[in-house]
Design a protein around this motif. Structure first.
Motif, mmCIF file in Angstrom:
data_model
loop_
_atom_site.group_PDB
_atom_site.id
_atom_site.type_symbol
_atom_site.label_atom_id
_atom_site.label_comp_id
_atom_site.label_asym_id
_atom_site.label_seq_id
_atom_site.Cartn_x
_atom_site.Cartn_y
_atom_site.Cartn_z
ATOM 1 N N TYR A 81 0.858 -1.192 0.000
ATOM 2 C CA TYR A 81 0.000 0.000 0.000
ATOM 3 C C TYR A 81 0.893 1.240 0.000
ATOM 4 C CZ TYR A 81 -3.903 -3.094 1.102
ATOM 5 O OH TYR A 81 -4.851 -4.083 1.060
ATOM 6 N N GLU A 82 0.483 2.251 -0.728
ATOM 7 C CA GLU A 82 1.356 3.412 -0.919
ATOM 8 C C GLU A 82 1.156 4.502 0.122
ATOM 9 O OE1 GLU A 82 2.256 4.182 -5.354
ATOM 10 O OE2 GLU A 82 0.228 3.379 -5.329
ATOM 11 N N VAL A 83 0.055 4.457 0.852
ATOM 12 C CA VAL A 83 -0.240 5.483 1.855
ATOM 13 C C VAL A 83 -0.901 4.811 3.053
ATOM 14 C CG1 VAL A 83 -1.577 7.562 2.371
ATOM 15 C CG2 VAL A 83 -0.581 7.277 0.111
ATOM 16 N N PHE A 84 -0.544 5.261 4.255
ATOM 17 C CA PHE A 84 -1.259 4.846 5.455
ATOM 18 C C PHE A 84 -2.026 6.037 5.989
ATOM 19 C CE2 PHE A 84 -1.708 4.231 10.066
ATOM 20 C CZ PHE A 84 -2.392 3.016 10.063
ATOM 21 N N TYR A 85 -3.272 5.787 6.389
ATOM 22 C CA TYR A 85 -4.109 6.843 6.944
ATOM 23 C C TYR A 85 -4.313 6.621 8.432
ATOM 24 C CZ TYR A 85 -8.358 9.313 8.288
ATOM 25 O OH TYR A 85 -9.269 10.102 8.955
ATOM 26 N N MET A 86 -4.010 7.620 9.250
ATOM 27 C CA MET A 86 -4.242 7.532 10.687
ATOM 28 C C MET A 86 -5.596 8.157 11.007
ATOM 29 S SD MET A 86 -2.035 8.840 13.973
ATOM 30 C CE MET A 86 -2.997 10.329 14.264
ATOM 31 N N SER A 87 -6.514 7.319 11.435
ATOM 32 C CA SER A 87 -7.893 7.718 11.713
ATOM 33 C C SER A 87 -8.031 8.312 13.101
ATOM 34 C CB SER A 87 -8.796 6.485 11.573
ATOM 35 O OG SER A 87 -10.000 6.647 12.272
ATOM 36 N N GLY A 88 -8.753 9.402 13.204
ATOM 37 C CA GLY A 88 -9.023 9.991 14.504
ATOM 38 C C GLY A 88 -9.927 9.116 15.349
#
Length: 299
Positions: free
Chosen positions: A40-47
């Motif tokens: 995966y090219e991006v990791f998203y940190m969820s609030g």
């Protein structure tokens, strides 16, 4: 600074190259590392995930400091861009300016800012600030990034669809203002009710557009459908946590009923997995620590 710049540039270029990609979301370093290992090219940190898993609190329970401190741990673990929730910017336009600079200093590659009132609320209590106030807040965010790192990505997230009585045209009006007046990098229409509305929003809003597709839409649009509709990316805020949460819940219930036999069964299933056995050491790379020990510690 060079490493942080490279991550922001890599993230920005994904949008500039119009290369459809998946943002795998979650809230911790091992989830980010799994995403990286699997390509995966991006990791998203969820609030919401950060509040739940790090603080034991429902969504809207995280402060700016909670988010920055957690994101910094993730950034230090992976070599892919980390995109992060920034809620409402944690205050007014002045607070938002500070938030963006804090995020940049933490090594985050980009963030999204929503147009809800502060603190944000869910359900029938949700309210949004005016278009004019949100445009000012986004301009502050854009100025903050230009001062430190022009490649840092600012996404404007329109949550007006969750306000009781909101119309589709009002959502579009807001998204257009955020793009045309504040000049944000990316726009996210949220809380649209149907796949047809989402496709129409993507057509009418100047790109890049990344819709946040609610789980209530069934069947859920495939990656191919999202790409064909013109979405810049597919966004899954809990991709690295949702399956594990359900599996842990089931496992704990099963353990109460059947005891240690369920541990043996779990290990047997893992050994037969076509993807191999998942382990902390395997995912995070214990070999790296061993190499450091060999290099730096006396024999």
């Amino acid at each position: 600074m060079a490493e942080r710049k490279r991550m922001t540039t890599r993230f920005k270029e994904l949008f500039e190259q119009q290369k459809f990609f998946v943002m795998a979301g979650g809230m911790n370093p091992i989830g980010a590392r799994m995403a990286e290992v699997l390509g995966y090219e991006v990791f998203y940190m969820s609030g919401g995930n950060t509040a739940a898993h790090q603080l034991g609190w429902p969504d809207s329970g995280s402060s700016m400091r909670d988010m920055v401190d957690n994101a910094r741990k993730i950034v230090l673990t992976v070599n892919i861009p980390v995109f992060s929730d920034a809620d409402t910017g944690y205050g007014d336009a002045v607070n938002t300016h500070r938030t963006v600079q804090e995020y940049i200093h933490a090594g985050i590659a980009g963030c999204h800012i929503e147009d809800q009132t502060f603190p944000p609320k869910s359900g029938p209590r949700r309210r949004c600030i005016s278009i004019e106030e949100m445009v000012g807040k986004l301009k502050a965010a854009m100025d903050a990034k230009m001062e430190l790192d022009p490649d840092f990505v600012i996404m404007a997230r329109c949550d007006f669809g969750g306000v009781p009585g909101a119309t589709f045209e009002e959502i579009i009006e807001r998204c257009l203002a955020y793009k045309e007046e504040a000049k944000v990098d990316v726009v996210c229409p949220n809380d649209l009710k149907t796949w047809d509305e989402i496709q129409e929003a993507i057509r009418r809003i100047s790109g890049p557009v990344v819709p946040l597709i609610p789980a209530s839409i069934r069947p859920y649009p495939s990656l191919e459908q999202q790409k064909a509709a013109g979405a810049a990316a597919a966004w899954f805020p809990a991709l690295t946590t949702m399956a594990g949460l359900q599996a842990n819940w089931d496992f704990l219930n099963d353990f109460q009923e059947r005891g240690t036999r369920v541990i043996d069964e779990l290990r047997e299933r893992a050994a037969q997995s076509k993807w191999g056995v998942a382990s902390n050491a395997g995912i995070l790379g214990s070999r790296h620590i061993q190499d450091m020990e060999d290099r730096y510690l006396p024999g």
